[in-house]
Design an enzyme around this catalytic site. Sequence first.
Site, PDB file in Angstrom:
ATOM      1  N   THR A  10      17.638 -22.370-137.747  1.00 19.71           N
ATOM      2  CA  THR A  10      17.865 -22.210-139.182  1.00 19.71           C
ATOM      3  C   THR A  10      17.382 -23.398-140.011  1.00 19.71           C
ATOM      4  OG1 THR A  10      20.109 -23.023-138.787  1.00 19.71           O
ATOM      5  CG2 THR A  10      19.806 -20.626-138.977  1.00 19.71           C
ATOM      6  N   GLU A  11      17.069 -24.535-139.374  1.00 20.76           N
ATOM      7  CA  GLU A  11      16.590 -25.676-140.167  1.00 20.76           C
ATOM      8  C   GLU A  11      15.840 -26.665-139.294  1.00 20.76           C
ATOM      9  OE1 GLU A  11      19.232 -27.484-143.170  1.00 20.76           O
ATOM     10  OE2 GLU A  11      18.617 -29.430-142.346  1.00 20.76           O
TER      11      GLU A  11
END
Length: 518
Positions: A357-358
């Site tokens: 996600t990041e």
Amino acid sequence: MKRIREQANDAERNCKKPPPTFGSDCNQKQFKSGTVCVCDLTNCDEIPKIDLTSGQAATFTTTNAGARLHRDIVYATSSDPVTSLHLTIDSSTKYQTIQGFGSTFSDASGANLKSLPDRLADTVIQQYFSDFGLNLQYARVPIASNDFSSRVYTYNDVPDDYSMTHFALQREDYQWKIPYMQMAQKYNHDLKFFAVPWSAPGWLKTTNSTAGYGSLLGSNQGTYHKAYVSYLIKFFEEYNKQGIQFWGLSTQNQPTLGSDKKTKMQSMLFTAETQRDFIKLDLGPALKASSVAKSLKVLIMDDNRGNLPKWADTVLKDSETASYVAGVGVHSYQDDQSDKHLIATHENHPDYFIFGTEASEGYKAKEQSVDYGSWDRAEDYVSDIVDDLNNWVAGWTERNLILDAQGGPSWVSDFTDAPIIAFPALAQFYKQPMFYAIAHFSHFLKPGAVRIDHSLNVPNFDIQKSAFLNPDGSKVVVLQNKNILASYGISVKDSQRSSDHYQVHMGPRSIVTLYIQN
């Protein structure tokens, strides 16, 4: 001076120039750390077309020396070429489905897009989301402000407004997020948005502050928890009014950061136990009762891999909580830690996907935030993606679409690098080597691709590799040579078609994607 620049940008927006022409040749600019590709109102490089017939193959090569996705046709031979390295792929042995790659519609990204002439901002979006660009399939959207905002704000700062009567989207949504999200949908009609909060409004937290540490006030099914869930659902309702529907919701960005009393950025603490109960008793039932949010894919954790598998075990072993959850979000900042964190999570919970996600570069305190032309950072991205995908991760997301020369804006000075850097005064943007590192995966792996088995005949610590099978039967092999001096010849064959051998040349510090058309 600021007003003059704004006027110049307005003039650029209004002048009648031809649209950018796209060609495969990079307009190179050299820096100490390497090469960037410069794009402006009239010219921007693009990824060469695959353009293969059945049985043909091609390599796409990016190098520290300056090549950017250079395309060469590769012909299969019936005999195994004389080479020291032999890579065997086995398309009959399949692992996880690759859901896709993404980036983030942060306020900082929107501010930088807004600073560019309109057509150039459109070019940036094309570069990311069109099928002749990175072909990104996912986009992360912060719920209200985060560290990559110019100010701290929420959608309701009226204390004790438990019914969320005063909930309202902000100018950042209307100017910096929604217009560019809609623009991206123009290039990818199937683009999947997933939202994530950094913090509840301060009056719902134990510290009475949106910025900094703290946890949600109250208890499960209590007034504060119900108000916060209403706040989240209002976000989806308001975006739905703008014609934007979401695929997913990550429950909280980096929930462990909420216990750090030194942190300045927006954060909110959940432990695995409190997140489990929040989803089971508050968030999950409310989402299912919502007409606009009932189909959202809920992600848990959204933090570093060192928290796994314990975090997933705690949340997902509760069957009621698990019924609301689709996957586990993971950040890239501990990818030097053991792959066992990911492997054990998959083995313990095979029905739940793991999603990156990041990810970002230049975020460490002593690092230069923006490093023009950095090949080291491109290598790091490939290493990160290969490591994730080879260990059951199904997707990967960049932290920002585009930043300025400082690596912001960021109200908390949390500057980082990005694949694209904006230069509004020049009506230009730079494409960093990191952009092309992502392209070696995202452009060639189609939605529904699966990772397949692959192995070298001898150990080689210079070479990183992964292999995939697309739904149309085409095969994709991504290779990286990290050696600064040595070149390698690699013979690639599929054990299911052992008569075909493909010879791949890898120069020093190079990334190669081999695409084999079915």
